[in-house]
Design an enzyme around this catalytic site. Structure first.
Site, PDB file in Angstrom:
ATOM      1  N   ASP A 485       3.278  -3.949 -11.478  1.00 57.66           N
ATOM      2  CA  ASP A 485       0.910  -3.155 -11.601  1.00 57.66           C
ATOM      3  C   ASP A 485       1.087  -1.923 -10.864  1.00 57.66           C
ATOM      4  OD1 ASP A 485       2.213  -4.515  -9.557  1.00 57.66           O
ATOM      5  OD2 ASP A 485       0.767  -6.138  -9.812  1.00 57.66           O
ATOM      6  N   GLU A 486       2.002  -0.768 -11.616  1.00 55.34           N
ATOM      7  CA  GLU A 486       1.503   0.484 -10.776  1.00 55.34           C
ATOM      8  C   GLU A 486       1.197   1.039 -11.437  1.00 55.34           C
ATOM      9  OE1 GLU A 486       1.880   1.286  -6.264  1.00 55.34           O
ATOM     10  OE2 GLU A 486       3.806  -0.515  -6.006  1.00 55.34           O
ATOM     11  N   GLU A 764      13.575   2.004  -5.541  1.00 53.47           N
ATOM     12  CA  GLU A 764      12.942   2.222  -5.275  1.00 53.47           C
ATOM     13  C   GLU A 764      13.358   1.988  -3.556  1.00 53.47           C
ATOM     14  OE1 GLU A 764       9.576  -0.529  -5.298  1.00 53.47           O
ATOM     15  OE2 GLU A 764       8.156   0.800  -3.908  1.00 53.47           O
ATOM     16  N   HIS A 785      12.630   4.105  -9.352  1.00 46.17           N
ATOM     17  CA  HIS A 785      11.432   5.058  -8.209  1.00 46.17           C
ATOM     18  C   HIS A 785      12.829   6.240  -8.486  1.00 46.17           C
ATOM     19  CE1 HIS A 785       8.188   2.897  -6.915  1.00 46.17           C
ATOM     20  NE2 HIS A 785       8.025   3.112  -5.869  1.00 46.17           N
TER      21      HIS A 785
HETATM   22  C1  BGC Z   1       4.239   3.175  -4.161  1.00 43.03           C
HETATM   23  C2  BGC Z   1       4.945   4.085  -3.941  1.00 43.03           C
HETATM   24  C3  BGC Z   1       3.944   4.781  -2.999  1.00 43.03           C
HETATM   25  C4  BGC Z   1       3.923   3.932  -1.651  1.00 43.03           C
HETATM   26  C5  BGC Z   1       2.447   4.396  -0.804  1.00 43.03           C
HETATM   27  C6  BGC Z   1       3.787   1.800  -3.109  1.00 43.03           C
HETATM   28  O1  BGC Z   1       4.050   0.536  -4.000  1.00 43.03           O
HETATM   29  O2  BGC Z   1       5.255   1.997  -4.797  1.00 43.03           O
HETATM   30  O3  BGC Z   1       6.350   4.822  -4.215  1.00 43.03           O
HETATM   31  O4  BGC Z   1       4.312   6.273  -2.514  1.00 43.03           O
HETATM   32  O5  BGC Z   1       3.427   2.146  -2.466  1.00 43.03           O
HETATM   33  O6  BGC Z   1       1.747   3.597  -0.164  1.00 43.03           O
END
Ligand code: BGC
Length: 899
Positions: A485-486, A764, A785
């Site tokens: 959910d991003e 990630e 990621h």
């Molecule tokens: C994202 C990252 C982002 C980071 C910064 C995360 O939830 O997935 O890649 O840069 O938040 O807070």
């Protein structure tokens, strides 16, 4: 005539075809092919001639311009009018160094450019939505369908051409007489909808039926306009309205007249409910076959089945309509499942063998009445079952409800997922087979432009994972991840990956559009000069902004990278205000000009030593990271000011950068060169950004870095920030063997460790899957990621530098890179055989390259004091008879883009 080189057909701006372009005076670029057996030696262009044919009159105009410029040359004619079509070709004059006379090349092929609708008053159409209001905008907004039946008038004239100009508030598919218009996915794409909204132009000449009834229909889903977006539950309808809408204008010209017959969207159109019950970015799509009306998109629509309702005209939005230079998102590849598994609990799971982004297509089945077929997507398995925990609240689930009829080539329309595995529940009859499904890989359809390969298959796999990671995260905007959910355009992630990306694919069109969204949002009054953390910004729309180094610094770094890879100064000019506002007003500073140390910073995000539930708790002081970046971006901006002739600002920022460097050294570096935060990240940043005061301090830094790395047994302890710089820092301090030992390590955390756990994309976290095989329980556990894939830049640029310089570990024997740059293809391949180093470079016509061969170790850190050999176009070979068994600097190939 010069037969050695032939110019390619001109390209317009950064546009993929020139069709529907949004520029009245598009700049032109060409490269050279060499039809003969060899690239001519040191061939340079001394002049070019452009020819144009406009409109229907065969009237050529020729322009002769002296000079070498072959990239983004100015349009020399009257600007194009909206809808105008022109054909353009080029020929050049040039010579080889040895030749006496200049001679003209052959004419290139003709390229066609067609202007889109360049002015708002070209639109007769109105934005229309359903007259029925959305009952509860806090729940998912259902897709809707629009339709208009029409006949051409006058009936008898044969059609010369038909164009559909269209966009939506939401994402749309258009159909003309039941046939899909174009092959775009998720159009019009995601932009900062309050400021900029893309429209598309399609050639629909072949879809119109001359003397018959026609139907133009459009189905619209919520897309980024109305889906739930953001973590912690997110928010629906971030742009304020739940009304899905379209703007469509069909224009048909008959052969006997220049004037067009126009069908604009307006309140005479009808609206229908869609058989797609819901369709969201995170949660997937629900398609109810029982509600489908197969005739809805044709002229023979059966009104018995569903009664249309009226449409309502919406006010013209404040956003500017844009015909983007970015290519659209398309299905670019199809992948069959590699296998079908049955999990310990008896679930049927498709395994595509590759973590990818896109959607599933079902080839053919019959789904009984009321039967529910559910497809749940995930990136990994845990204990043999689908692991959905890392998806957080995203359902990533497509559902089809059966009507007893056949389902053929079905795929969800308005969503996409990040997945390697798909659990299939409710498949009718016996178990499905591999042939029942195919994965459709989707991303922004950028041309591939850079390649890398070497003799180590693990490094090749790592590189392949980086490429897949990029593909999955360049879906209309550059995102952090494509599954949970991003899926947001996090600025910091792109900032560290931008130069790797710009090498692998031609990202200029896409990222320049994204940068324009960035600056539009950044310069909104309420932000006080602070750029959004994500672009388009759906996180902080209403409130103030959080000033962040590294993330906010994308404002400067990304334009610099694009400029470097495209030679386009318009990018720098276009982002100039945003860059200056960030540096002059946005960054909260302390009296020494560095960051206000009381500001919260994300810092070296996801450093592997940080606890899983606190990814910003890095060993490297986060304010130090912010300050190092500040000195760096100030120097970078000074360089860009120079490139666009803003000399006063260039001088001011260069002086600021010097002051900041010295303030940084005062604050963090001891006289002997020890840095506060004695970490891999801190030292690497200070080396790469030239923050040490002198060579003695640099020697201390190099030794400290070496010590840290050896003590950690060649394990990485860098997060998003340090990972990009550590190998580069080792290279410029003359310690590439340490870089390769780190690169070749398979212990966690390392670049190759994920491969030992079956990774097919970049993760990630270094340990998204832990050594015991369990999935990391942290919130941030994506398997796609790109940020940690920033090592690609080092693989590309330090090509050829991989060498067996310390006994006892395996060396690479060869490496090669190929880059299709603005002036043509540059290639470099080296190999070492029996201690002999042999390198071959291909330099395209009209460019020069600086070739730097391996030299004995030295430590003139970051002073750019390398000496090399300049060569012109041609194929050049270099040999070094015997290499000593010592560290040496890597060979480089530096393409010089000429203007
Ligand atoms: C994202 C990252 C982002 C980071 C910064 C995360 O939830 O997935 O890649 O840069 O938040 O807070």
């Amino acid at each position: 005539m010069d037969r050695l080189v032939v110019p390619s057909a001109p390209q317009f701006e950064h546009h993929e075809t020139g069709f529907g372009i949004g520029h009245a005076s598009p700049r032109l670029s060409w490269t050279f092919t060499t039809p003969g057996v060899r690239i001519p030696n040191s061939w340079t262009q001394s002049a070019y001639e452009l020819q144009i044919i406009r409109g229907s009159q065969y009237h050529e105009q020729t322009h002769h311009v002296p000079g070498e410029q072959a990239v983004l040359v100015p349009w020399p004619w009257e600007p194009l009018r909206s809808r105008e079509i022109a054909r353009v070709r080029v020929r050049c004059y040039g010579k080889e160094v040895a030749a006496l006379n200049e001679s003209a090349t052959k004419w290139s092929e003709w390229s066609t450019v067609e202007a889109g609708l360049l002015h708002q008053d070209d639109w007769q159409a109105a934005f229309i939505t359903s007259s029925q209001r959305v009952p509860d905008p806090t729940t998912s907004v259902s897709p809707i369908r629009f339709r208009k039946r029409f006949q051409l008038t006058p009936k008898s004239s044969p059609i010369l051409r038909a164009r559909l100009y269209i966009t939506a508030l939401g994402v749309y598919h258009a159909y003309l007489n039941g046939k899909r218009v174009g092959n775009h996915c998720m159009a019009p794409g995601w932009t900062a909808y309050d400021h900029r909204l893309n429209y598309q132009a399609f050639d629909v000449t072949d879809l119109i039926q001359d003397n018959e009834e026609n139907a133009l229909t459009v189905e619209v889903g919520p897309g980024w306009y109305a889906s739930r977006l953001g973590f912690n539950g997110g928010k629906r309808c971030c742009y304020g309205s739940p009304d899905l809408a379209i703007l469509a204008q069909l224009e048909v010209s008959a052969e006997d007249s220049e004037a067009s017959w126009v069908l604009p969207s307006n309140d005479t159109w009808e609206c229908l409910p869609s058989a797609i019950q819901s369709s969201e970015i995170y949660d997937g799509e629900v398609y109810d076959m029982r509600l489908e009306n197969q005739t809805w998109s044709t002229a023979n629509y059966d009104t018995q089945q569903s009664t249309p309702v009226a449409t309502r005209v919406l006010p013209w939005p404040q956003a500017k309509l844009i015909s983007p230079n970015a290519p659209p998102v398309r299905v670019v590849q199809e992948l069959p499942p590699a296998s079908i598994l049955v999990s310990p609990s008896g679930k049927v799971i498709l395994d595509f063998g590759q973590n990818l982004v896109g959607k599933l297509r079902i080839r053919s089945t019959v789904l009984p009445q009321d039967q529910q077929l559910t497809l749940t997507h995930a990136e990994v398995l845990e204990d043999g079952e689908l692991c959905t925990r890392p998806l957080r609240t995203a359902k990533c689930r497509d559902i089809v409800l059966g009507s007893g009829e056949g389902l053929s080539n079905w795929t969800p329309a308005f969503t996409f997922h990040g997945f390697r595995y798909v659990q299939v529940d409710g498949w009718p009859g016996v178990q499905p087979s591999i042939d029942d499904f195919v994965a459709l890989v989707m991303h922004t359809d950028m041309p591939r432009r850079g390649w890398f390969a070497c003799s180590n298959s693990h490094i090749n796999s790592l590189h392949s994972n980086i490429v897949w990671g990029m593909r999955g995260n360049f879906v209309s905007v550059p995102t952090d991840c494509p599954q949970r959910d991003e899926r947001l355009g996090w600025t910091g992630d792109l900032q560290v990956f931008a130069n790797s990306a710009a090498y692998l694919y031609n990202t200029t069109g896409m990222l320049f559009e994204w940068l324009q969204d960035l600056s539009a949002e950044h310069l909104e009054d309420h932000r006080r000069g602070i750029p959004p953390l994500v672009v388009p910004d759906v996180l902080q729309k209403a409130g103030g902004s959080l000033a962040q180094a590294v993330w906010g610094d994308a404002v400067v770094v990304v334009p610099d990278v694009l400029h470097l890879y495209s030679a386009d100064t318009n990018i720098v000019r276009g982002q100039y205000d945003s860059m200056r506002v960030w540096l002059d007003f946005g960054i909260p500073r302390s009296p020494d000009g560095l960051w206000d140390p009381d500001r919260w910073q994300l810092g070296d995000w996801l450093d592997p030593t940080a606890p899983p539930d606190n990814p910003r708790d890095s060993r490297t002081d986060s304010v130090l990271v912010a300050d190092a970046y500040l000195a760096h971006i100030t120097a970078t901006l000074a360089k860009m000011c120079e490139a666009i002739g803003e000399t006063a600002d260039a001088t001011r920022y260069a002086a600021d950068a010097q002051r900041l460097k010295s303030a940084f050294a005062d604050k963090y570096i001891s006289p002997q060169g020890n840095i506060m935060s004695n970490t891999q990240t801190a030292i690497s940043l200070a080396i790469c950004f030239s923050l040490y005061r002198d060579i003695d301090q640099k020697r201390t830094a190099a030794a400290s870095l070496s010590r840290l790395i050896r003590r950690s047994n060649f394990a990485l302890s860098t997060g998003f920030v340090g990972t990009k710089f550590i190998t580069q820092a080792l290279t410029i301090t003359g310690q590439p063997p340490l870089a390769y030992r780190m690169l070749l390590s398979k212990k966690c955390p390392s670049w190759l460790y994920p491969l030992t756990q079956g990774a097919t994309t970049i993760w990630e976290r270094w340990d998204s899957i832990r050594p015991d095989g369990s999935v990391n329980t942290g919130e941030m556990t994506s398997f796609n990621h790109y940020a940690l894939g920033s090592i690609a830049n080092w693989l590309h640029t330090s090509v050829g530098g991989i060498a067996p310089l310390e006994p006892g570990w395996k060396a690479l024997q060869w490496a090669e890179t190929r880059f299709n740059g603005p002036y043509g293809v540059v290639k470099c391949r080296w190999e070492v055989n029996d201690g002999e180093f042999h390198m071959v470079v291909h330099i395209p016509p009209n460019t020069r390259a600086l070739v730097i061969l391996p030299v004995e170790q030295h430590i003139e850190v970051g002073d750019e004091d390398e000496t090399g050999t300049w060569v012109g176009s041609g194929v050049h070979e270099f040999r070094l008879p015997s290499l000593t068994n010592k560290a040496f600097l890597l060979p480089h190939l530096i393409g010089r883009y000429r203007r």
